[in-house]
Design an enzyme around this catalytic site. Structure first.
Site, PDB file in Angstrom:
ATOM      1  N   ASP A 144       0.865  -1.176   0.000  1.00 35.59           N
ATOM      2  CA  ASP A 144       0.000   0.000   0.000  1.00 35.59           C
ATOM      3  C   ASP A 144       0.906   1.232   0.000  1.00 35.59           C
ATOM      4  O   ASP A 144       2.053   1.164   0.472  1.00 35.59           O
ATOM      5  CB  ASP A 144      -0.866   0.040   1.262  1.00 35.59           C
ATOM      6  CG  ASP A 144      -1.969  -1.010   1.253  1.00 35.59           C
ATOM      7  OD1 ASP A 144      -1.970  -1.864   0.341  1.00 35.59           O
ATOM      8  OD2 ASP A 144      -2.827  -0.980   2.149  1.00 35.59           O
ATOM      9  N   HIS A 220       5.129  -7.282  -0.418  1.00 38.36           N
ATOM     10  CA  HIS A 220       5.033  -8.562  -1.109  1.00 38.36           C
ATOM     11  C   HIS A 220       5.846  -8.540  -2.402  1.00 38.36           C
ATOM     12  O   HIS A 220       6.306  -7.486  -2.840  1.00 38.36           O
ATOM     13  CB  HIS A 220       3.561  -8.848  -1.441  1.00 38.36           C
ATOM     14  CG  HIS A 220       2.670  -8.909  -0.248  1.00 38.36           C
ATOM     15  ND1 HIS A 220       2.034 -10.068   0.154  1.00 38.36           N
ATOM     16  CD2 HIS A 220       2.283  -7.961   0.647  1.00 38.36           C
ATOM     17  CE1 HIS A 220       1.310  -9.824   1.230  1.00 38.36           C
ATOM     18  NE2 HIS A 220       1.445  -8.548   1.549  1.00 38.36           N
ATOM     19  N   SER A 331       7.419   3.634   5.451  1.00 42.43           N
ATOM     20  CA  SER A 331       8.707   3.879   4.817  1.00 42.43           C
ATOM     21  C   SER A 331       8.543   3.954   3.310  1.00 42.43           C
ATOM     22  O   SER A 331       7.523   4.428   2.829  1.00 42.43           O
ATOM     23  CB  SER A 331       9.723   2.817   5.209  1.00 42.43           C
ATOM     24  OG  SER A 331      11.018   3.283   4.907  1.00 42.43           O
TER      25      SER A 331
END
Length: 362
Positions: A144, A220, A331
């Site tokens: 995200d 991911h 981050s």
């Protein structure tokens, strides 16, 4: 009458300031000033007013780096591990949810009392159906976040935000030996960028995704690829929010980061997890030897680890959408990869994106 003597230290000793304290106070105050400047910048952008790029000078960067962000991040990490009393969990997490706009309906466990500490809450897992993985496009978003920049790499420079660049070679470090990468040898003397392109007719592309504190913190695999090497740069832990990225040139090269390199069906592929203030912890699930934000490190150093061995000549195979790692708090993730010239991004700079959505394809 019996008078007791009051022993006082000389005024000079009482008020003696050590250089470290001066640096912390000055650097901390300046960081606060920068936060205020970032806020004003965001307000102008909301009104549609384009703000010219104003880069930090060397002394400003040095002053910001004087703030002990690594120490503060380790302290924050320990605080996050402290188990909260059951009665305190809901008010603490509710404040965080309200501040950063967290959508708890997507969480695998919605009950706030389930999370024993802030660290568990930050690293909460999602419901399986919350992030469907796009099966049509070849590259998906690994997390995200917000798209800061994307496009072709030109002149060995990569944009971290519009108009502010960093060196590709400084960011990735010296090229890994071709024995480990099992790529064709590029002619010596070629630019670093050309050495990464292994197939004729291909170009090098990049994409920068910023994870805000309220975002899902796991990342991911963005495609089907094989990870053959890890490079860990200790570095600083400065903020990587878009305002600071617009202000400090080569910000991502200053900060602690973990560079995973390997190859996919079109050649070279890399994913870099960039650390930031309060994000000293970067975890890669298949790499048990990785330890980030260590108290002792040598400035400008890095350490390499190869996943190719006598027993495993292929490296670590990753499937698109497979769990790869996690941050503590928010981050940045930077993708740099090789692809044919007809590769197209399906993005707009500044847009919000979710893990599993398409970044681009051929």
């Amino acid at each position: 009458p019996d008078r007791r003597k009051l022993h006082t230290a000389p005024v000079g000793q009482v008020f003696r300031l050590r250089p470290f304290h001066v640096l912390v106070a000055t650097g901390g105050g300046y960081a606060g000033y920068r936060k205020y400047e970032d806020y004003k910048l965001q307000q102008l952008e909301k009104r549609g007013i384009e703000v010219p790029v104003k880069l930090a000078s060397e002394w400003e960067v040095a002053l910001y780096k004087s703030v002990p962000t690594r120490l503060l991040s380790r302290a924050w990490g320990r605080l996050n591990q402290v188990e909260l009393p059951t009665w305190l969990r809901k008010p603490v997490y509710s404040l965080y949810i309200w501040t950063f706009g967290v959508n708890m309906k997507e969480a695998a466990v919605e009950d706030l009392h389930h999370y024993r500490n802030l660290s568990e809450f930050f690293r909460r897992k999602l419901k399986p159906q919350a992030r469907p993985v796009c099966c049509v496009h070849s590259v998906i978003s690994p997390s995200d976040g917000k798209i800061l920049n994307f496009g072709q790499v030109k002149n060995c420079e990569v944009e971290q935000v519009k108009g502010v660049t960093y060196s590709l070679e400084s960011f990735l470090g010296p090229r890994i030996s071709t024995e480990e990468m099992h790529f064709s040898q590029a002619p010596t003397g070629n630019s670093f960028q050309k050495q990464l392109v292994t197939k004729e007719g291909n170009e090098l592309y990049h994409c920068v995704i910023y994870l805000a504190p309220g975002d899902y913190h796991c990342f991911h695999s963005p495609t089907d690829w094989t990870v053959s090497h890890r490079r860990h740069f200790p570095g600083s832990l400065m903020s990587v929010n878009p305002g600071v990225a617009r202000w400090i040139k080569e910000l991502f090269c200053h900060n602690e980061r973990v560079v995973l390199t390997g190859d996919w069906k079109h050649g070279f592929f890399s994913l870099t997890a960039v650390g930031a203030t309060n994000v000293g912890s970067i975890r890669i699930y298949f790499d048990q030897d990785l330890h980030t934000n260590s108290p002792s490190y040598s400035k400008g150093s890095y350490n390499d680890f190869s996943f190719i061995s006598n027993n495993n000549k292929e490296g670590i195979p990753m499937r698109k959408g497979e769990h790869l790692g996690e941050f503590n708090l928010g981050s940045t993730i930077v993708l740099i990869f090789e692809a044919p010239k007809d590769f197209r991004f399906n993005l707009k700079a500044g847009q919000k994106i979710r893990f599993g959505e398409a970044l681009g394809s051929l």
